[in-house]
Design an enzyme around this catalytic site. Structure first.
Site, short mmCIF file in Angstrom:
data_model
loop_
_atom_site.label_atom_id
_atom_site.label_comp_id
_atom_site.label_asym_id
_atom_site.label_seq_id
_atom_site.Cartn_x
_atom_site.Cartn_y
_atom_site.Cartn_z
N GLY A 520 16.02 41.35 -16.97
CA GLY A 520 15.44 40.97 -18.26
C GLY A 520 16.37 40.14 -19.12
N GLY A 712 22.92 41.98 -14.99
CA GLY A 712 22.13 43.15 -15.36
C GLY A 712 22.99 44.38 -15.60
CD GLU A 715 16.63 49.09 -12.48
OE1 GLU A 715 16.76 50.25 -12.06
OE2 GLU A 715 15.54 48.51 -12.60
#
Length: 750
Positions: A520, A712, A715
């Site tokens: 994202g 990222g 996660e």
């Protein structure tokens, strides 16, 4: 605040960084969610679940339900009318599974919807749903991955695509046979369910001109839009999906739900807006979940402490109607410089709804197995677990032979080791005790997660009033994407953060690619920054050509330059895609299909990395496990928003503690379905379970991946927490546990 029941209050070190832009609205209750819709004239739906695990419906009696006051209609496969499938997200479609209830009398899993009641009130709908009498013809079913009639099949044969093939480097079998030291261990992980605060809900309404508007918490508004259009046989332009804020997604809301079309059909048939809110139990049985998996890890090392071979084999649960692939060895192949690696994955069909992506979906289970085995090897060699990992670090991807775009795992380990006080750890198990007699254990584990990027289109508009409007593909699930966007735009334009208005999760604002897989930030921020920079450059050029303008306007804010120009507004757009992606990928973006790339790019391989250090204390009589302290150091490139980044890691650690010590969805082998499908019996960590969580970052940009250097974080934050806890438990007790969640009886001495 975070939006998961798993991300609970923690004892934190002081935070730094700008506050969340949506914090005030959230704490005041001003943030509105789909289920908050309470307008006059709204009708309410309730689902009727199947009581068998596999078979078909032979008869449905709705007479008693129809007599309940306020009931408008009961939809079944006999009267709902024909509608198309929305397809499976991993098979070229749009849904979390390919099976859509009420298209036929077929029953594919326990809890599946076999009827839907629509009434004037939610109470009437629920009462009537309980009165629908259904007769079934049941057939044999497979409930668990370990059932005698479960049949594992090679994923490479079922899904003959490169991304699902076995992962090979060198000759792992031969190298393992010649290794001086070996480890061979099996690991078990259970089914788990996401439990976001916001339960899945849908509000559907049709306008007079035939436009369908869907209000639904989703991580993939474009997929919902295009999937519904396909199901209902209308143009995607006649569907609008709004999901401005999601109260937790975690993979459960990453695609079209199986009930959404039913709500839209009901709204069209009754000419009224219809709302459906799933119950918590229905969430367990009608949405995706983390599948059960079984792992076998074999490691080989030479006498000098070098890992020379690794074989990681995984059996993972899927549904009978879909093949949900496993990708666990994608990270275990890259954690260390093991030149001889073999990763094999098999799928096991069971009679459940299709499993899916739950935070760190494959990486958490894979890291638990692999990092537990690495710790076992360190002890077999008599090496300190941190030093052993550092000695096996690599700058080159063993699978592709390409360099990493950036890799600072060694720095994560070194920095974390120093801050945690690892040097004070004694090597021998059971060698550290607290004053109250508790066993103390210190454990470490590493984690990795692909650094992926999806295509995105960003639009930035500045009005003379000073308001900045940003539209980009993305969904705010509590992770802080709005805050990161606002900080980025404010920095470029010299505008107050409070002046930045952000449109995400709205299919009319910009194409909404799936927000998941930790892509994202790396997807949305670079085009947003570029669009803002283009807008600023345009304003500077215009200012430089005007009479009386300062020759150097670089110090001026964007709004000052705009006002000086006399124009009412200025705007700019940016389109970006991942390295190596063709221009045609924007067709997938606008078509609601997944279009992310990574971790392998044309010139490099990109991952985020993390190291977790955990202290456990174990009561010597009851063997109750406590986790008073965790320290995590992440390599996620540029930290775009420090406050929300810290929150992401803290939340990931809490998830890891829950996964290691609490969470398991208990399967009913007799009747199918899940026995503990509520928050009373699905055990989650609470505030008393969480001790101090310290978070730090390497903070080095990755400019090869994108201009901002971001990778990222959401996660990878969870990956490695569980094995660090399990390794700490071994250090405290001398017992190697290979099944999650850890249970007291596993530690009680016989």
């Amino acid at each position: 605040m975070a939006t998961s029941l798993k991300t609970v209050m923690t004892k934190r070190t002081p935070r730094a960084g700008a506050e969340r832009v949506d914090a005030r609205d959230k704490v005041r209750g001003a943030t509105r969610y789909a289920a908050d819709d309470a307008r006059a004239g709204l009708l309410h739906a309730a689902l009727v679940p199947s009581r068998i695990a596999r078979g078909s419906v032979t008869a449905i009696d709705t007479a008693a339900a129809q007599r309940v006051r306020g009931v408008r209609t009961v939809f079944t496969h006999e009267n709902v009318g024909s509608f198309d499938t929305g397809g499976f997200l991993m098979g070229g479609g749009f849904g979390f599974q390919s099976f859509y209830p009420l298209r036929s009398p077929q029953v594919a899993y326990r809890g599946q919807t076999v009827a839907m009641v629509v009434a004037d009130t939610p109470e009437a709908a629920r009462e009537a749903a309980a009165l629908v009498a259904v007769t079934y013809a049941a057939t044999p079913f497979v409930a668990t991955i370990d059932a005698p009639d479960a049949q594992p099949q090679a994923q490479s044969a079922l899904l003959p695509q490169p991304m699902f093939a076995d992962r090979r480097a060198g000759d792992a079998e031969a190298a393992l046979q010649g290794a001086a030291f070996t480890v061979d261990a099996a690991y078990e992980l259970p089914v788990q369910h996401q439990n976001p605060m916001e339960i899945i809900a849908t509000v559907a309404e049709w306008s007079a001109d035939g436009v369908l508007t869907i209000h639904e918490p989703t991580q993939n508004a474009e997929s919902v839009r295009h999937g519904l259009a396909k199901q209902l046989g209308i143009e995607p332009a006649r569907v609008r999906v709004l999901s401005p804020t999601v109260g937790g997604g975690f993979g459960q809301k990453n695609s079209l739900q199986s009930h959404t079309a039913l709500v839209a059909i009901a709204s069209r048939a009754l000419s009224r807006p219809v709302k459906l809110v799933l119950s918590r139990s229905q969430l367990f049985h009608n949405a995706s979940f983390r599948p059960a998996s079984r792992h076998r890890v074999r490691l080989g090392a030479d006498r000098g402490g070098k890992l020379v071979a690794a074989i990681h084999e995984i059996d993972q649960q899927t549904s009978r109607h879909d093949l949900f692939p496993s990708n666990g060895t994608e990270i275990t192949a890259r954690l260390y410089g093991i030149g001889n690696f073999l990763g094999r994955e098999r799928l096991v069909r069971t009679d459940v709804q299709t499993p899916g992506y739950m935070r760190a979906p494959f990486e958490h289970p894979a890291a638990f197995a692999f990092e537990s085995a690495v710790d076992e090897m360190a002890y077999a060699l008599g090496r300190d677990p941190v030093a052993f990992r550092l000695a096996n670090d690599t700058a080159v991807d063993p699978i592709s032979g390409k360099t990493f775009s950036s890799r600072h795992l060694a720095e994560c380990l070194a920095k974390g080791s120093s801050a945690f006080g690892w040097a004070r750890r004694t090597m021998a198990p059971r060698s550290m005790r607290a004053p109250d007699g508790s066993f103390i254990g210190w454990g470490v584990a590493a984690g990795a997660y692909k650094a992926a990027i999806a295509p995105a289109i960003a639009k930035v508009r500045l009005d003379a009033s000073g308001t900045v409007r940003v539209a980009v593909g993305g969904h705010e699930m509590g992770q802080g994407i709005r805050t990161a966007i606002a900080l980025t735009v404010a920095r470029v334009l010299g505008a107050p953060v409070g002046a930045v208005e952000i449109l995400v999760g709205d299919t009319t604002a910009a194409p909404q690619h799936l927000t998941a897989g930790s892509w994202g930030t790396a997807t949305a921020l670079p085009p947003v920054q570029e669009a803002a920079q283009r807008l600023m450059e345009d304003l500077r050029q215009k200012a430089g050509g005007q009479a009386g303008a300062q020759p150097d306007a670089n110090g001026a804010t964007a709004v000052a330059l705009l006002r000086a120009s006399g124009r009412p507004f200025a705007e700019a757009e940016s389109r970006m895609r991942a390295p190596g992606q063709p221009e045609q990928v924007f067709g997938r973006l606008t078509g609601g299909l997944p279009a992310a790339a990574g971790p392998v790019y044309p010139d490099f391989v990109a991952f985020s990395f993390i190291a977790h250090f955990v202290e456990v204390r174990i009561e010597p009589t009851t063997r109750r496990i406590r986790v008073p302290r965790v320290l995590s150091v992440a390599d996620c490139g540029t930290v775009a928003s420090l406050r929300t980044a810290r929150s992401q890691v803290e939340g990931g650690v809490v998830w890891g503690i829950g996964a290691a010590l609490r969470e398991a969805s208990e399967v009913d082998a007799r009747y199918g379905g899940f026995l503990n499908a509520d928050l009373a019996e699905y055990v989650l960590p609470v505030a008393a379970d969480i001790g101090r969580i310290d978070v730090d970052f390497v903070g080095k940009p990755d400019p090869r991946l994108n201009a901002m250097g971001v990778k990222g974080l959401g996660e990878v934050a969870m990956v490695g927490v569980a094995p660090a806890i399990v390794n700490a438990v071994f250090h405290a007790t001398g017992k190697r546990l290979r099944r999650l969640p850890l249970r007291l009886e596993d530690l009680l001495e016989s």
